[in-house]
Design an enzyme around this catalytic site. Structure first.
Site, short mmCIF file in Angstrom:
data_model
loop_
_atom_site.label_atom_id
_atom_site.label_comp_id
_atom_site.label_asym_id
_atom_site.label_seq_id
_atom_site.Cartn_x
_atom_site.Cartn_y
_atom_site.Cartn_z
N ASP A 17 0.85 -1.19 0.00
CA ASP A 17 0.00 0.00 0.00
C ASP A 17 0.88 1.24 0.00
OD1 ASP A 17 -2.65 1.45 0.55
OD2 ASP A 17 -1.40 2.12 2.22
N ASP A 116 -3.35 2.64 -5.70
CA ASP A 116 -2.27 2.74 -4.72
C ASP A 116 -2.03 1.44 -3.95
OD1 ASP A 116 -4.61 2.78 -3.33
OD2 ASP A 116 -4.10 4.47 -2.03
N GLU A 117 -2.54 0.32 -4.45
CA GLU A 117 -2.36 -0.94 -3.72
C GLU A 117 -2.17 -2.10 -4.70
OE1 GLU A 117 -4.88 -3.29 -0.29
OE2 GLU A 117 -4.84 -1.10 -0.26
#
Length: 420
Positions: A17, A116-117
């Protein structure tokens, strides 16, 4: 359960993350240090009620500004930078980070879960990079050196435990690793249940009604009763509570929960019934389009209205199931109107949620003797989708989108729901 653990595949999965990704990217563009600067990313700097989409860690810690705060809540302090979202930049950076991960594992071992992960399957890389913790430290170090961005990494024997390790421990520690031996000590105390990946608020409420409030209670609930109450989802919930996940990299965690949904926070308060109906129709169009894109149709329509802060009630969420599955905009809208008429009492609305679930393949839908026009209406929906795909989302809009209440025309200019 130890015997089952022994029989499971031995894997090493990273869940990575990017910390405060939007805010960190914007900070780097301005030449600022994401870890020490005060910066907020908002949907639109020209609207005082605009939502804060991201904030740097220092802004969160020192000023209490969080994702979901409003622009007018940010103090008038010269140290604070307020910027518009730059979705194209964020998406491009996300692509570059995926290519960065490809240095350490093959591309087929990377699953981009969101902007974002990401998940990485790192088995077989030990001779190149060392054990899991060594590789995680290297990725963190190299990412900061190359992009100026920080990340947290959860490590587990499957996607589920890697994700839970990230959310529960690694986001604070930086890097953490869970194994099956850690399930009882680290996973079972988890509460509320909505912190468990794959359990939303509605499913949490259903579990509360049978007395289940922690993951440990879920793991020790009789499996046959869970299956009787929840079907295949009950089976998956039980084994997930024991940390067991047999899904391949990138597959949904709870396959029975497939649905098509759209949630929209309105740009202003809507207190006129006609205007609210206009936006509901626009959202029904989007939900139906998403279902058609996957060649799916659904039988359960859910309408949710979130009220303005000025109202005493928070809103309502109600659903209705029909006999024949559909992905036709006006079918979904008519059901929403029935729910709207029953549950709406003139409150001021700020958020609208619509979903289509109880899904099946569109090829399984049958011709109704009571609605001979359905095949033509369905065909028209697919044709409209093709035109929009080829010529742009705003090529064909319903008349309500050109009224003051309409939002689709404005949203067609956005990327990922925000300014490009």
């Amino acid at each position: 359960m130890d015997e089952i653990y022994e029989s499971l595949p031995k894997q090493t999965i990273f869940c990575i993350d990017m910390k405060s990704f939007y805010a960190s990217c914007s900070a780097r563009l301005l030449g600022l240090d994401p870890l020490t600067c005060y910066l907020a990313v908002v949907a639109d700097t020209n609207r005082n009620g605009s939502v804060v989409l991201a904030a740097t860690p220092k802004l969160k810690a020192d000023f209490g500004i969080q994702t979901g705060s409003r622009l007018f809540e940010i103090p008038n302090d010269p140290r604070i930078h307020i910027v518009n979202a730059q979705m194209k930049t964020y998406l491009q950076t996300s692509v570059e980070i995926t290519n960065f991960f490809n240095r350490y594992v093959p591309m087929e071992c990377i699953h981009t879960y969101s902007v974002d992960e990401s998940f990485l399957h790192t088995d077989g890389t030990e001779r190149l990079w060392g054990d899991a913790e060594t590789l995680a430290k290297r990725i963190k170090r190299d990412m900061f050196k190359e992009f100026g961005l920080t990340c947290a990494i959860g490590i587990g024997p499957n996607m589920l435990l890697a994700k839970l390790c990230l959310d529960v421990e690694a986001k604070k520690a930086g890097i953490a690793q869970w194994k099956f031996d850690d399930v009882k000590k680290k996973l079972w105390p988890l509460s509320p249940l909505s912190k468990m990946w794959g359990i939303g608020s509605r499913l949490e409420q259903r579990l509360h009604r049978i007395g289940v409030r922690t993951v440990g209670q879920l793991a020790n609930y009789p499996l046959d009763q869970l299956e009787k109450k929840f079907g295949v989802i009950g089976n998956q919930l039980y084994y997930h509570a024991w940390g067991i996940d047999l899904s391949d990299l990138g597959t949904p965690m709870l396959e029975g929960q497939i649905s098509f949904a759209k949630s929209q926070i309105l740009l202003r308060d809507y207190d006129r019934e006609g205007e609210i109906k206009h936006v509901i129709l626009e959202i029904c169009e989007e939900v139906a389009r998403r279902a058609r894109n996957e060649k799916k149709a659904g039988r359960t329509v859910r309408l949710g209205l979130g009220y303005s802060k000025s109202e005493r009630r928070s809103g309502f969420y109600r659903s209705q199931t029909i006999a024949e599955p559909t992905n036709i905009t006006m079918d979904i809208y008519e059901i929403c109107m029935q729910l709207f008429k029953t549950h709406y009492n003139g409150e001021t609305v700020r958020k609208i949620d619509i979903s289509l679930s109880n899904v099946c393949d569109d090829t399984h839908t049958q011709l109704s003797l009571f609605d001979m026009s359905k095949p033509e209406r369905k065909k028209l929906g697919y044709v409209m989708d093709q035109i929009r795909e080829r010529y742009g989302a705003d090529t064909l809009l319903r008349a309500v989108s050109y009224t003051k209440a309409g939002t689709a025309k404005h949203r067609s200019t956005l990327v990922g729901g925000h300014k490009a």
